[in-house]
Design an enzyme around this catalytic site. Structure first.
Site, PDB file in Angstrom:
ATOM      1  N   GLN A  93      25.590  39.211  35.937  1.00  0.00           N
ATOM      2  CA  GLN A  93      25.372  38.052  36.817  1.00  0.00           C
ATOM      3  C   GLN A  93      26.162  36.864  36.273  1.00  0.00           C
ATOM      4  O   GLN A  93      25.952  36.445  35.130  1.00  0.00           O
ATOM      5  CB  GLN A  93      23.882  37.688  36.905  1.00  0.00           C
ATOM      6  N   HIS A  99      21.970  35.775  44.771  1.00  0.00           N
ATOM      7  CA  HIS A  99      22.932  36.175  45.801  1.00  0.00           C
ATOM      8  C   HIS A  99      22.946  37.685  45.912  1.00  0.00           C
ATOM      9  O   HIS A  99      22.809  38.401  44.912  1.00  0.00           O
ATOM     10  CB  HIS A  99      24.332  35.635  45.514  1.00  0.00           C
ATOM     11  N   HIS A 101      25.362  40.745  47.204  1.00  0.00           N
ATOM     12  CA  HIS A 101      26.701  41.154  47.616  1.00  0.00           C
ATOM     13  C   HIS A 101      26.551  42.154  48.765  1.00  0.00           C
ATOM     14  O   HIS A 101      25.882  43.188  48.591  1.00  0.00           O
ATOM     15  CB  HIS A 101      27.432  41.854  46.479  1.00  0.00           C
TER      16      HIS A 101
HETATM   17  P1  5GP Z   1      27.804  37.925  40.195  1.00  0.00           P
HETATM   18  O1  5GP Z   1      28.854  38.295  39.185  1.00  0.00           O
HETATM   19  O2  5GP Z   1      26.990  36.751  39.721  1.00  0.00           O
HETATM   20  O3  5GP Z   1      26.967  39.054  40.682  1.00  0.00           O
HETATM   21  O4  5GP Z   1      28.602  37.466  41.489  1.00  0.00           O
HETATM   22  C1  5GP Z   1      29.193  36.213  41.609  1.00  0.00           C
HETATM   23  C2  5GP Z   1      30.281  36.348  42.641  1.00  0.00           C
HETATM   24  O5  5GP Z   1      30.671  35.033  43.025  1.00  0.00           O
HETATM   25  C3  5GP Z   1      31.558  37.040  42.126  1.00  0.00           C
HETATM   26  O6  5GP Z   1      31.806  38.189  42.916  1.00  0.00           O
HETATM   27  C4  5GP Z   1      32.648  35.966  42.299  1.00  0.00           C
HETATM   28  O7  5GP Z   1      33.871  36.498  42.736  1.00  0.00           O
HETATM   29  C5  5GP Z   1      32.038  35.022  43.322  1.00  0.00           C
HETATM   30  N1  5GP Z   1      32.477  33.643  43.192  1.00  0.00           N
HETATM   31  C6  5GP Z   1      32.594  32.922  42.034  1.00  0.00           C
HETATM   32  N2  5GP Z   1      32.998  31.676  42.303  1.00  0.00           N
HETATM   33  C7  5GP Z   1      33.139  31.600  43.661  1.00  0.00           C
HETATM   34  C8  5GP Z   1      33.538  30.547  44.544  1.00  0.00           C
HETATM   35  O8  5GP Z   1      33.842  29.425  44.141  1.00  0.00           O
HETATM   36  N3  5GP Z   1      33.577  30.844  45.868  1.00  0.00           N
HETATM   37  C9  5GP Z   1      33.251  32.075  46.353  1.00  0.00           C
HETATM   38  N4  5GP Z   1      33.333  32.256  47.687  1.00  0.00           N
HETATM   39  N5  5GP Z   1      32.856  33.088  45.551  1.00  0.00           N
HETATM   40  C10 5GP Z   1      32.811  32.853  44.222  1.00  0.00           C
END
Ligand code: 5GP
Ligand code: ZN
Length: 113
Positions: A93, A99, A101
């Protein structure tokens, strides 16, 4: 929450490619997509992760999954799709605002790496 990226996207302070917006939920395209469809679905109200969900969050969770099902139809993901939520460092994360996906448009392996 101050300095939270997804709170800022939800309130319009940071730009994103928003594909769905309701009173409780915002969905926008991932900036670094890992599949032809890669959308992040988030509650407007800050919640750290699914580990921080409380009974009062049931309604917003229901809305999130309504949005996911509706987007999957809109994006034509008739062959299937994957819904993922990461919690904490072992899962990778990277943004501490809940969030989901929504990923589709290609075949995924199982189990994930
Ligand atoms: P996690 O790694 O926390 O499960 O997912 C975070 C997601 O947020 C990643 O897939 C990354 O690409 C996306 N993300 C990070 N910064 C931004 C941003 O500024 N805008 C958008 N649209 N997505 C982002
Ligand atoms: Zn937040």
């Amino acid at each position: 929450v101050k300095d939270c990226l997804f709170c800022s996207i939800a309130d319009g302070g940071v730009d994103a490619d928003i594909v769905s917006s309701t009173s409780e939920v915002v969905a926008f395209r991932d900036i670094n997509p890992q599949s032809p469809t890669h959308v992040l679905v988030v509650p407007r109200r800050h919640i750290d992760s699914v580990a921080a969900l409380a009974a009062a969050d049931r309604d917003v969770l229901a809305d999130i999954f309504d949005v996911i099902a509706s987007l999957a139809r809109d994006e034509g993901l008739d062959e299937g799709y994957r819904v993922v939520t990461n919690v904490g460092p072992d899962a990778g994360q990277s943004v501490p605002h809940l969030h989901f996906h929504l990923m589709g448009g290609r075949r995924f392996s199982w189990p994930p790496g």
